[in-house]
Motif scaffolding. Structure first.
Motif, mmCIF file in Angstrom:
data_model
loop_
_atom_site.group_PDB
_atom_site.id
_atom_site.type_symbol
_atom_site.label_atom_id
_atom_site.label_comp_id
_atom_site.label_asym_id
_atom_site.label_seq_id
_atom_site.Cartn_x
_atom_site.Cartn_y
_atom_site.Cartn_z
ATOM 1 N N THR A 51 13.930 6.984 -7.347
ATOM 2 C CA THR A 51 14.350 6.635 -5.993
ATOM 3 C C THR A 51 14.716 5.151 -6.013
ATOM 4 N N LYS A 99 16.622 -0.377 -2.717
ATOM 5 C CA LYS A 99 16.643 0.268 -1.400
ATOM 6 C C LYS A 99 17.018 -0.720 -0.288
ATOM 7 N N LYS A 102 0.880 -1.161 0.000
ATOM 8 C CA LYS A 102 0.000 0.000 0.000
ATOM 9 C C LYS A 102 0.917 1.210 0.000
ATOM 10 N N GLY A 103 1.114 1.748 -1.157
ATOM 11 C CA GLY A 103 1.997 2.912 -1.267
ATOM 12 C C GLY A 103 1.225 4.179 -0.971
ATOM 13 N N ALA A 104 1.885 5.318 -1.195
ATOM 14 C CA ALA A 104 1.231 6.591 -0.935
ATOM 15 C C ALA A 104 0.150 6.851 -1.969
ATOM 16 N N GLU A 105 0.388 6.356 -3.179
ATOM 17 C CA GLU A 105 -0.470 6.745 -4.276
ATOM 18 C C GLU A 105 -1.354 5.601 -4.752
ATOM 19 N N GLY A 149 9.033 13.921 -8.225
ATOM 20 C CA GLY A 149 9.595 13.027 -7.213
ATOM 21 C C GLY A 149 9.003 13.382 -5.871
ATOM 22 N N LYS A 174 -8.410 6.733 -4.716
ATOM 23 C CA LYS A 174 -9.025 8.043 -4.538
ATOM 24 C C LYS A 174 -8.529 8.672 -3.242
ATOM 25 N N LYS A 175 -8.220 9.966 -3.295
ATOM 26 C CA LYS A 175 -7.777 10.667 -2.090
ATOM 27 C C LYS A 175 -8.907 11.549 -1.587
ATOM 28 N N VAL A 176 -9.351 11.262 -0.371
ATOM 29 C CA VAL A 176 -10.487 12.024 0.160
ATOM 30 C C VAL A 176 -10.119 13.480 0.428
ATOM 31 N N TYR A 177 -8.817 13.726 0.612
ATOM 32 C CA TYR A 177 -8.422 15.082 0.963
ATOM 33 C C TYR A 177 -8.266 15.985 -0.258
ATOM 34 N N GLU A 197 2.586 12.486 2.117
ATOM 35 C CA GLU A 197 2.134 11.097 2.147
ATOM 36 C C GLU A 197 3.217 10.142 1.645
ATOM 37 N N ASP A 250 10.685 10.191 -10.936
ATOM 38 C CA ASP A 250 10.675 9.760 -9.530
ATOM 39 C C ASP A 250 11.765 8.721 -9.300
ATOM 40 N N ARG A 252 -2.090 10.073 -14.782
ATOM 41 C CA ARG A 252 -0.907 9.308 -14.380
ATOM 42 C C ARG A 252 -1.007 7.842 -14.794
#
Lengths: 213, 329
Positions: free
Chosen positions: A126, A90, A9-12, B199, A32-35, B240, A124, A48
Motif C-alpha cells: 500500500t 500516500k 499507532k498502527g493497527a498492528e 494485505g 497484544k490483541k485482547v480480542y 482494524e 502488503d 511476523r
C-alpha cells in the motif's frame, strides 16, 4: 534506551522514535490483541516479527531500500531499525503531476520486481508502506511478506497493489498502476505475462466481478 | 410534502423478501420466506422455485401489514445483484410485473449497498466504516467520493459460507453459525489452523479445508472454537487496519453474520482500541430482506434513478464499488 516518542499507532504495531547506540532509530512493537485467542495472538506476533526482520535485510541485499535492522527481540515482539526521515507516498500522491506519478510508480514497480526476482513477496503493498526520501524510495512493513517464487503469491502482491490504488487513490489509480507495471516489466521481462494473467484470474476469483470466471 | 411509499423485493440467494418503507424512513412491513436446503448448500434452481412459489403470499402479507394497496406505492425497488442467476431472475420478474401493472418506476438496487444503507438508517451513523459479512459476501468498505470503496474483501469464499460449510460437515444442521458458536463455547484447547491475511484481504478457503480435514482427529468443541477464533480474528485484523487507514469515526457491522454475539464482542474490542463507535444492524434487518431494498430504492428514486423494464437486466456479479451513490454526495 532513554527517550521513547510514540510516532505512530498502527493497527498492528506501535512505532517509537528512539536513540539506539547513538543512532536515530525506530522501535516497532507488535502489540497484544485482547480480542484474539492468546495462543494465536502470540504465534502471529512472533512469526511476523521474525519474518519481517529477515525480509527487511534480505530485500536490502536485493537492492531494495529498506530500514536497516539493528536489533530484534522475539520475546517482546520488537524490532529496532533505522529511522527514515521521509514522507509516505500516500501523503504526496494527491499533489503529484501525472508524469511524476508515472515515474514514481515505475520505480515502485521495479523495486517490487527486484523482490519478486529474488524470491520475496511483500504481502502488503500500500502507499502507506512506501517512504520517499530525497528521491530514494524505501519499502517498509514486511510483516505479511513471504519467501516464495510462487506465481500465485506474486499475483496476489500485484493484485493488492492495484486494489490499494483503486480504493485510496481512485482518481489517479490508472496512471499509477500503468507506471507500476512498466517498472515491474523492466525487471521481470517475459515472466510478466504469466503473472499478469494470474492477477486477472485472482481478480475474477473475488466475489462478484463483471466478466465471469 | 406527501409521504412516498416504496416496495422492495429481494431474492439474491436463500431469501425471498418483500418490504415496504415510507419516505421518512419508517419500515412499514418486512416479510421474508427462506429456502432451507434439505441437505448440503444452496441449490440455485430449487431456491428459485421456492421464491416463485412464495412470492405472491409474501407480497400480499407485506401489503396487508403496511395497510397499503398496490396502487398506493410510488415505486418498486428490485435487488438486481449480486447473487445467484435463477434466484435474481425470479425476483426481477415479479418486480417488473408489479411496476408495469401499477405504472410506477422500477428502481435498480445493488444488494450490498442495501445492507449498508439499512445499517446507516437504523443506527443513525452517517459515515461509518462498514464490515459486511454474510453467506455470500465479506467486504470492508467505506464511502469516498461518490461510491462505497472496497478496502478489504475475501479473496475466495465468504465468512458465512466457510462457517456454514464447516457446520454442515460436523452435522450441525441449519442455521449453522449459532450452533457452531454454542459448540465452541465448550472449547478449551486451541488447534492451529491457517490464518491467512493478505494485505487488506482475507482468504477462508484454506481454513475451511484444513478445519474439515481435522474433524476426525479433533474434539469438535476445540475445533469449532479454533475455527471461529481464526476466522473472526482475520476479519478483526483487516477491519482494524481499515479503521486505522480510513480514520472513520465508527464501525457498522451488517449482513447475516452480524448477528453473531462472538463477532460483535471482538469487533467492539477493536473499536475500543481505536476510540471508534461500534454499531450493529438490528437482528431482523441483518440477513437478506426486502425492507433494505425498499429503503435504498427510495434513496435512489429521490435522486431520479430508475430503470426501464425492458433493460432491467440482472447482474450476478455487480460489485459494490461500481455503484454510484449520489445521495451521499
Amino acid at each position: 534506551m532513554e527517550k521513547m516518542t510514540l510516532i505512530k499507532k498502527g493497527a498492528e504495531a506501535e512505532l517509537y522514535r528512539i536513540t539506539w547506540m547513538g543512532r536515530d532509530s525506530v522501535l516497532k512493537r507488535r502489540i497484544k490483541k485482547v480480542y484474539r485467542n492468546p495462543d494465536l495472538d502470540l504465534y502471529i506476533r512472533t512469526t511476523r516479527t521474525s519474518l519481517e526482520a529477515k525480509l527487511l535485510s534480505e530485500a536490502r541485499r536485493l537492492g531494495v531500500p529498506t530500514p536497516i535492522v539493528y536489533s530484534i527481540d522475539l520475546k517482546n515482539t520488537e524490532i529496532i531499525m533505522s529511522f527514515i526521515p521521509g514522507v509516505p507516498l500516500k501523503k504526496i500522491i494527491p499533489n503529484m503531476e501525472r508524469k511524476t506519478l508515472h515515474e514514481t510508480f515505475s520505480l515502485v514497480g521495479s523495486l517490487v520486481g527486484r523482490l519478486h526476482k529474488g524470491g520475496i513477496v511483500h504481502g502488503d503493498l500500500t502507499t502507506s508502506n512506501m517512504i520517499l526520501k530525497d528521491g530514494v524510495l524505501f519499502l517498509i512493513d514486511f510483516g505479511l511478506g513471504d519467501h516464495t517464487f510462487d506465481l500465485e503469491a506474486r499475483g496476489v502482491d500485484i493484485h493488492l497493489m492495484r486494489r490499494a490504488l483503486e480504493s485510496s487513490h481512485h482518481e489517479v489509480s490508472k496512471w499509477a498502476y500503468d507506471g507500476f507495471i512498466s517498472g515491474y516489466e523492466k525487471i521481470m521481462g517475459d515472466e510478466i505475462k504469466d503473472i499478469l494473467r494470474r492477477v486477472n484470474e485472482i481478480r475474477r476469483r473475488g466475489r462478484y466481478v463483471e466478466g465471469g470466471r | 410534502m406527501r409521504k412516498l411509499y416504496v416496495m422492495g423485493i429481494e431474492s439474491t440467494a436463500h431469501t425471498f423478501g418483500c418490504g415496504i418503507v415510507s419516505s421518512n424512513g419508517e419500515i412499514l412491513s418486512n416479510l421474508r420466506s427462506e429456502y432451507i436446503p434439505s441437505s448440503g448448500g444452496i441449490h440455485p434452481r430449487e431456491a428459485s422455485q421456492h421464491h416463485a412459489s412464495k412470492a405472491s403470499t409474501t407480497i400480499k402479507q407485506s401489503l396487508n401489514e403496511a395497510a397499503l394497496r398496490l396502487n398506493e406505492l410510488d415505486a418498486v425497488a428490485i435487488s438486481l445483484g449480486p447473487g445467484l442467476g435463477p434466484c435474481l431472475r425470479t425476483g426481477a420478474t415479479v418486480a417488473r410485473a408489479i411496476a408495469l401493472m401499477i405504472k410506477k418506476p422500477l428502481i435498480p438496487v445493488n444488494h450490498c449497498v442495501a445492507h449498508i444503507e439499512i445499517g446507516r438508517l437504523t443506527t443513525k451513523e452517517d459515515d461509518p466504516l462498514v464490515a459486511y459479512v454474510s453467506g455470500g459476501n465479506t467486504i470492508v468498505s467505506a464511502y469516498s467520493d461518490g461510491r462505497y470503496r472496497v478496502f478489504g474483501e475475501t479473496l475466495d469464499i465468504a465468512l458465512g459460507n466457510c462457517l456454514d460449510a464447516f457446520a454442515r460437515s460436523l452435522g450441525l444442521g441449519h442455521p449453522g453459525v449459532p450452533k457452531l458458536e454454542a459448540l465452541a463455547e465448550r472449547g478449551k484447547n486451541f488447534i492451529p489452523l491457517p490464518y491467512v491475511v493478505k494485505g487488506q484481504d482475507v482468504s477462508y478457503s484454506g481454513l475451511l479445508t484444513m478445519a474439515t480435514r481435522k474433524i476426525p482427529e479433533s474434539n469438535p468443541s476445540d475445533l469449532s472454537m479454533s475455527l471461529l477464533e481464526v476466522a473472526y480474528g482475520m476479519l478483526a485484523e483487516v477491519v482494524e487496519r481499515a479503521l486505522a487507514h480510513t480514520e472513520k469515526p465508527s464501525l457498522l457491522l451488517t449482513g447475516g453474520v452480524a448477528r453473531s454475539p462472538r463477532l460483535q464482542r471482538i469487533l467492539k474490542a477493536v473499536c475500543d482500541e481505536h476510540s471508534a463507535r461500534f454499531h450493529v444492524v438490528p437482528p431482523d434487518l441483518a440477513g437478506d430482506n426486502g425492507a433494505m431494498i425498499a429503503w435504498t430504492g427510495y434513496l435512489a428514486f429521490k435522486e431520479g434513478i430508475s430503470v426501464p423494464v425492458e433493460s432491467s437486466y440482472i447482474r450476478q456479479r455487480w460489485r459494490l464499488d461500481e455503484v454510484e451513490v449520489p445521495w451521499r454526495r
